[in-house]
Design an enzyme around this catalytic site. Structure first.
Site, PDB file in Angstrom:
ATOM      1  N   SER A   1      53.629  19.736   1.526  1.00 47.41           N
ATOM      2  CA  SER A   1      54.410  20.778   0.876  1.00 47.41           C
ATOM      3  C   SER A   1      53.550  21.787   0.119  1.00 47.41           C
ATOM      4  O   SER A   1      54.031  22.875  -0.210  1.00 47.41           O
ATOM      5  CB  SER A   1      55.406  20.149  -0.107  1.00 47.41           C
TER       6      SER A   1
ATOM      7  N   SER B   1      51.161  15.630   0.747  1.00 46.54           N
ATOM      8  CA  SER B   1      51.256  17.081   0.540  1.00 46.54           C
ATOM      9  C   SER B   1      50.016  17.784   0.028  1.00 46.54           C
ATOM     10  O   SER B   1      50.000  19.008  -0.044  1.00 46.54           O
ATOM     11  CB  SER B   1      52.414  17.401  -0.392  1.00 46.54           C
TER      12      SER B   1
ATOM     13  N   LYS C   1      50.361  25.439  -7.646  1.00 48.26           N
ATOM     14  CA  LYS C   1      51.612  25.150  -6.934  1.00 48.26           C
ATOM     15  C   LYS C   1      52.792  25.323  -7.889  1.00 48.26           C
ATOM     16  O   LYS C   1      52.714  24.918  -9.050  1.00 48.26           O
ATOM     17  CB  LYS C   1      51.545  23.711  -6.412  1.00 48.26           C
TER      18      LYS C   1
END
Ligand code: GLN
Length: 485
Positions: free
Chosen positions: A151, A175, A76
């Site tokens: 997210s 997330s 990420k």
């Protein structure tokens, strides 16, 4: 060797150690897949050339004792990577190249993993659909019209779409677990303090935790073992005795007591979710565990408390992006004008909304009414968990109140977007570990997840329960191929 990309992490490691495949072959296979999968928009920054060179270097001098020997991994874009652009999905960091490495990514590289690049995410990890990223939304490999969740949406799509065998995400309010649930993969949010926050772009510091996302529970356990270390560079890192999560993984959960909280049966919850939960209850019983009805009375206050605490901390954390540091700057007539123009242009709408909410609830006159109250509610939520953990070993709930929603469906309705976090945020507020595992499909064939919440530092226990359930569930992800070139 065929089908490299569909192998689990465990199989890839075995095949590399047995010299059946090289790190270069594996790395190239995932890169090829990524090249064919541009439509998913998983990557913000690709580092493929370097990855191939690193893989070749590994093959020349392999260290088979490392835990991730020559395994390519994309992460990420919230983790700072030395010398490699780190954007947090934001325009304001769009040309930021860190001079330091986050501890959790460093832990992976030290164990032999090969960095592939940086994966798309909601801007500053604020979102539930990966639609707030400055770099465009991520699409779900399950269906063209679906969000992958957020997210960590780029991370979830990358693992589900087989662009990366495993990945790491961050979870402030859900997330990791929510996108894992939306895309049919496994995601673990560890106990607060288990994985170092050093070098992770901060959203809400008292809630943020990094964690593994993988195709199955065993891979998830192995990755957790690698990333969870005590780190003196993070003052909230906790020095507790970590187990060897993958080695100690067992499907023997006989006699475990699993709590079923009545407050997670929310209004308008689709019948499919209730049915899935009932199935989950049956699965744990079939594994020899016992279920017990419990109550977590303050659950309904978790979401409002979260949406005060998280923006408050975010507004403070994001004050550092002022056009002076980190690269992005819009010229102004004077210093204040420069600050204002940089922040107005550099931050997207959702981030600006949170900064405004955050500064409001922290401002004098409203601090006691909102922020302090939310902190008190947070304590009550934690107390609820402490109380039930006198009777049960873990808690079983659905991961999300629905399956993945459509792109654009909730964009103009932030409250309905926030409601998606209803089952995940209490866990962050209480600092507990929780895992989401794929457990079934809805009538449209979209994945549905179940969440197992543990006691603090009891990752091994929830991994074991997940492992036992996974065997019974025997989930097969239904990946479409619309995006493949
Ligand atoms: N969806 C939640 C939010 O927007 C959680 C985000 C997260 O866990 N990073 O705040």
């Amino acid at each position: 060797m065929n089908n490299i990309i569909s192998q689990s992490l465990t199989d890839l490691i075995k095949n590399i150690k047995d010299k059946k495949i090289s790190s270069e072959e594996v790395t190239k296979s995932f890169i090829q897949r990524a090249e064919k999968s541009k439509k998913l928009n998983c990557y913000i920054t690709e580092d493929f050339e370097n990855a191939i060179n690193k893989a070749k270097k590994f093959d020349k001098k392999p260290n088979y004792d490392s835990k991730l020997p020559g395994i390519p991994v994309a992460v990420k874009d919230l983790f700072c990577t030395r010398g490699l652009k780190t954007t947090a999905g934001s325009k304001i960091l769009s040309n930021f190249v860190p001079t330091y490495e986050s501890t959790v990514t460093q832990n992976m590289w030290s164990e032999g993993a090969i960095p592939l690049g940086k994966l798309n995410c909601d801007e500053f990890a604020m979102g539930s659909s990966n639609e707030t990223s400055f770099f465009g939304n991520v699409q779900s490999p399950i269906d063209k019209n679906l969000v992958p969740g957020g997210s960590s949406g780029g991370s979830a799509s990358a693992v589900a779409g087989q662009l990366s065998p495993i990945t790491i995400g961050t979870d402030t309010g859900g997330s990791i677990r929510q996108p894992a649930s939306f895309t049919g993969i496994v995601g673990l949010k560890p106990t607060y303090g288990s994985c170092s926050r050093y070098g992770i772009v901060a959203f809400a510091s008292s809630l943020d935790q990094a964690g593994p996302m993988a195709q199955n529970v065993k891979d998830c356990a192995l990755l957790q073992e690698v990333i969870s270390t005590y780190d003196p560079k993070d003052s909230t890192s906790i020095d507790f005795k970590r187990s060897h999560y993958s080695e100690e993984l067992t499907n023997n959960i006989k006699g475990k007591k699993i709590g079923i909280p009545k407050e997670y049966r929310v209004d308008d919850m689709p019948k499919e979710i209730e049915d899935l939960w009932q199935k989950g209850i049956q699965y744990v019983k079939d594994c020899g565990a016992e279920t017990i009805d419990i109550s977590l009375p303050h659950t309904s206050y978790a979401l409002p408390a979260y949406y005060i605490v998280a923006p408050a901390e975010a507004s403070s954390n994001l004050a550092r992006y002022d056009g002076v540091k980190y690269g992005f700057r819009v010229k102004g007539e004077n210093l204040i004008d420069m600050y204002e123009k940089t922040r107005s242009e550099g931050f997207g709408a959702e981030v600006q909304r949170r900064i405004m909410i955050g500064t409001y609830v922290l401002s004098s006159g409203y601090y006691d009414a909102y922020y302090l109250k939310a902190q008190k509610v947070r304590k009550l939520i934690k107390n609820d968990f402490d109380e039930v953990y006198k009777k049960v070993d873990a808690i079983l709930t659905p991961s999300t109140p629905s399956s993945a929603f459509k792109i654009g469906e909730k964009t103009n309705d932030p409250v309905s977007m926030y409601l998606n976090d209803i089952f995940t945020v209490p866990v962050n507020l209480a600092g507990l570990p929780a895992i989401s595992i794929p457990a079934g499909h809805d009538s449209k064939g979209y994945p549905l997840g179940l969440q197992i919440i543990g006691k603090a530092f009891d990752e091994q226990n929830i991994l074991n329960i997940a492992f036992a359930m996974e065997e019974k569930i025997n989930f097969k992800n239904k990946i479409a191929d619309w995006w493949i070139k």
